[in-house]
Scaffold this active site. Structure first.
Site, PDB file in Angstrom:
ATOM      1  N   SER A  49       0.648  -1.063   0.243  1.00 10.58           N
ATOM      2  CA  SER A  49       0.016  -0.188   0.368  1.00 10.58           C
ATOM      3  C   SER A  49       0.693   1.594   0.605  1.00 10.58           C
ATOM      4  O   SER A  49       1.624   1.730  -0.657  1.00 10.58           O
ATOM      5  CB  SER A  49      -0.344  -0.496   1.175  1.00 10.58           C
ATOM      6  OG  SER A  49      -1.667   0.567   1.048  1.00 10.58           O
ATOM      7  N   HIS A  52      -7.749  -5.224  -0.889  1.00  8.21           N
ATOM      8  CA  HIS A  52      -6.323  -4.832  -0.353  1.00  8.21           C
ATOM      9  C   HIS A  52      -5.876  -4.972   0.537  1.00  8.21           C
ATOM     10  O   HIS A  52      -4.505  -5.069   0.417  1.00  8.21           O
ATOM     11  CB  HIS A  52      -7.480  -3.352  -0.161  1.00  8.21           C
ATOM     12  CG  HIS A  52      -5.837  -1.976   0.228  1.00  8.21           C
ATOM     13  ND1 HIS A  52      -5.050  -1.933  -1.419  1.00  8.21           N
ATOM     14  CD2 HIS A  52      -4.906  -1.752   0.911  1.00  8.21           C
ATOM     15  CE1 HIS A  52      -3.786  -0.828  -0.568  1.00  8.21           C
ATOM     16  NE2 HIS A  52      -4.208  -0.668   0.927  1.00  8.21           N
ATOM     17  N   ASP A  91      -9.147  -3.257  -5.965  1.00  9.08           N
ATOM     18  CA  ASP A  91      -8.972  -3.956  -4.407  1.00  9.08           C
ATOM     19  C   ASP A  91      -9.842  -3.977  -3.556  1.00  9.08           C
ATOM     20  O   ASP A  91      -9.554  -3.344  -2.653  1.00  9.08           O
ATOM     21  CB  ASP A  91      -7.519  -4.096  -4.519  1.00  9.08           C
ATOM     22  CG  ASP A  91      -6.679  -2.885  -3.896  1.00  9.08           C
ATOM     23  OD1 ASP A  91      -7.719  -2.630  -4.078  1.00  9.08           O
ATOM     24  OD2 ASP A  91      -5.510  -3.259  -3.640  1.00  9.08           O
TER      25      ASP A  91
END
Length: 695
Positions: free
Chosen positions: A258, A650, A597
């Site tokens: 991320s 995610h 996602d």
């Protein structure tokens, strides 16, 4: 006694016929009147018993949930660990071996040291110094773990977790620091894994703490401030050098997740830059120490949902909750100004600004065009295991009218107009769906009569002060009257509503697209985490991967409205949860969705590897090989599968067996070509070709 009394009375009446008749008549009358009265009283009593209020229903529901939760918790802890696995195998058949077990059977063993770089939120934070209200919390987790301090001392916790609104650093008398070691981000909360599954599988092929390192950092700070305050970048540099030296000279494999992808992109430039701004490693440091960077769910071009988080302290879920129950977050309901507190805290976390969309209109589109225009959320996509870039590009050739004609009218499912993705923020559904030519001719909405109420000063708002309280009401209406804001307008819009945040942000972040990377201004650290304003290091053998999930509707643009006043410190804008499109379309609850996602759109995660860095470009002058690997989302088949082994979500993707296998193979010495090259399920290449920028 009772019978005698009745008998005596009866005798007295018998001696007096008139009295007896009167008594009889009175008795009949009383009996006649008392009967309906008795029945009425009985019915009233019955109605009181059977009346069931909304509060009773809520209490009953909460009680049932608590009892069932307790029962399930007892059963869960009393059940042998083999039982859920046994049930799952009976339903779905034998479970596959974890990737680590499977690869060990193939003979693959640990080779390259591994460095994990967590993203925003997932890394633990602990207290080293605090105010009197935090007595007894020394070195206790304020973030991550069981979050018990939120419930026991909410205002004290909030005071310690937020940063100073002027400096972006620690408030006076408070020191909260990142947890160190693998435990910093293996689990976010009890039972909710982040890195734990990947660490366990790496251990299966021979990894342990001597060749694994969690590069924890304070994700609230700007990336450069993590070095200024904690020397985080220097510690990563020295740790990588030590790991290479103690592992037979094998270079490291870095695995960011991320926002960690942006943090490590910043590090790649910092480590080779001369002091005092950089780490002084020299122009070949990355080539000598890093084998591969495997970015998981990277936020390279930003995340659209980062903007509403800063603008109105909300996103999809809060907008949906408000649409269902408009007063759910009202101060009158809970006695706590939830969103105002969230805004006050998150606007003090400078790292949130790193994820505001980058590149402006050239990347994300304008009021009449965007790369993803025409995307159909209802379309069922087939899985292609090893799709090459050439076949995808040829199969998805770019329609000329979409690439070049800015006035194209895009129709959605059943030919109905849809909201345009390039209009990142639109005030009103009409402004989101109107054709551009009609939008330009449209008269601006009339302003409401001047209100007696103006936004109050910060003093009247106490702990929940937000920068909106320093704005005049005319400025609020002026923002809404413009109707449409594109990605290129977001930074300017934040300057108007969050000037303190933006004063710090513009010293630390770049949001544009560089015309000339040789310009000396791009040597400043504010540009290092923006892939559109910096170059990759001179490392021809350094492999860069973009690994992410697809197949989940992901937030892309928003329809807003002015929020009616609810209290003296309310937030004047909110997502219009009642703005909806076709039932099969991409507009739901005031949010326009695209493929991704669930958090990061495909374009942000994949564009850098698919086009920006692909081959020798001005952003990748050494031609470092890049690979795109998408993982088509498949939710767990049943309760016993937990968060699933094929998830593309995610965070849940960290437990995806296919992704873990790819990482383990690279860590064990294989190359991207040996893994089969690119694997693409989405329209990434088609969308990338529509973006016309100089490479």
């Amino acid at each position: 006694m009772k019978q005698r009394k009745v008998s005596k009375d009866s005798g007295a009446d018998f001696g007096n016929p008139q009295l007896s008749d009167r008594s009889k008549n009175s008795s009949d009358t009383d009996e006649h009147e008392s009967k309906p009265h008795h029945q009425q009283k009985k019915r009233r009593k019955k109605s009181k018993v059977t009346r069931w209020s909304c509060i009773d229903t809520c209490c009953w529901f909460i009680g049932c949930v608590c009892v069932l939760s307790f029962v399930f918790a007892v059963l869960y802890h009393a059940t042998p660990e083999s039982v859920p696995q046994f049930v799952a195998e009976k339903i779905n058949g034998p479970l596959p071996d974890p990737p680590g077990t499977m690869l060990r059977k193939e003979g693959l063993l640990a080779k390259h040291p591994v460095v994990f770089v967590p993203g925003i939120v997932t890394g633990g934070l602990e207290m080293w110094e605090g105010k009197p209200c935090a007595h007894g919390l020394f070195r206790k987790r304020l973030w991550g773990g069981n979050f018990g301090k939120i419930y026991t001392r909410p205002k004290c916790w909030m005071e310690h977790i937020m940063m100073d609104n002027e400096t972006g650093l620690d408030p006076e008398g408070i020191r909260v620091r990142p947890v160190s070691g693998l435990v910093a981000a293996d689990y976010f909360a009890p039972g909710y894994f982040v890195w734990a599954v990947l660490i366990e599988n790496l251990a299966s092929i021979g990894y342990e703490e001597k060749n694994m390192y969690m590069a924890s950092y304070d994700w609230r700070l700007t990336f450069q401030n993590t070095e200024v305050r904690d020397a985080s970048l220097s510690r990563i540099k020295s740790t990588i050098e030590s790991m290479v030296q103690t592992n037979h000279g094998n270079k490291v494999v870095v695995i960011p997740h991320s926002m960690g992808s942006l943090f490590f992109l910043h590090f790649l430039k910092w480590v080779e830059t001369a002091p005092p701004m950089g780490g002084g490693g020299g122009p070949d440091w990355c080539a000598r120490h890093i084998r591969a960077v495997m970015n998981i769910a990277g936020t390279f071009l930003g995340v659209p949902k980062a903007f509403p988080g800063l603008f109105s302290a909300e996103a999809k879920d809060i907008a949906v909750a408000r649409a269902i129950a408009p007063e759910i977050l009202s101060n009158d309901v809970f006695g706590f100004q939830t969103l105002q507190y969230i805004m006050r805290v998150t606007r003090s976390w400078d790292a949130c600004m790193s994820m505001v969309p980058k590149g402006g209109d050239a990347i994300w589109g304008n009021a009449s065009w965007s790369p993803e225009e025409g995307y159909d959320c209802s379309e069922k996509r087939s899985i292609t295991e090893n799709t090459t870039e050439d076949t995808i590009a040829s199969a998805n050739s770019v329609p000329q009218e979409c690439a070049d004609d800015d006035s194209a009218v895009v129709k959605g499912v059943h030919g109905k107009p849809v909201a345009h993705y390039g209009r990142m923020v639109a005030f009103g559904k009409e402004a989101a769906v109107l054709d551009y030519s009609a939008l330009r001719k449209k008269e601006p909405p009339p302003k409401t009569p001047p209100s007696d109420r103006t936004m109050n000063s910060s003093a009247s708002c106490g702990d929940v002060w937000t920068e909106y309280q320093e704005m005049e009401w005319d400025n609020i209406e002026d923002i809404a009257s413009r109707e449409v804001y594109t990605a290129g307008d977001l930074v300017e819009l934040l300057r108007r509503v969050a000037p303190k945040l933006m004063a710090r942000a513009e010293e630390n972040w770049g949001f544009g697209l560089a015309d000339d990377l040789s310009d000396p201004k791009y040597q400043h650290f504010r540009h290092w985490s923006n892939p559109l304003e910096t170059m990759l290091p001179n490392a021809p053998e350094l492999e860069i991967y973009c690994l992410y999930g697809v197949g989940i509707p992901t937030e892309r643009s928003y329809i807003y409205k002015i929020s009616p006043p609810t209290d003296s410190c309310y937030i004047p804008f909110r997502i219009d949860g009642n703005a909806k499109g076709d039932s099969e379309g991409c507009l739901k609850g005031g949010v326009q969705f695209v493929d991704g996602d669930e958090t990061v759109p495909v374009l942000s995660s994949g564009f850098a590897c698919a086009k920006l860095w692909h081959g020798k470009t001005r952003f990748n002058p050494a031609g470092s090989p890049t690979f795109v690997k998408e993982y088509n989302h498949s939710p767990p088949a049943n309760f016993f599968e937990g968060r699933g082994t094929e998830s593309g979500s995610h965070v849940d993707i960290m437990g995806n067996f296919a992704l873990i296998e790819d990482i383990l193979r690279v860590a064990a010495g294989q190359t991207g070509d040996q893994l089969g090259g690119n694997r693409i399920h989405s329209d990434l290449l088609k969308w990338s070709e529509r973006i016309k920028i100089k490479l």
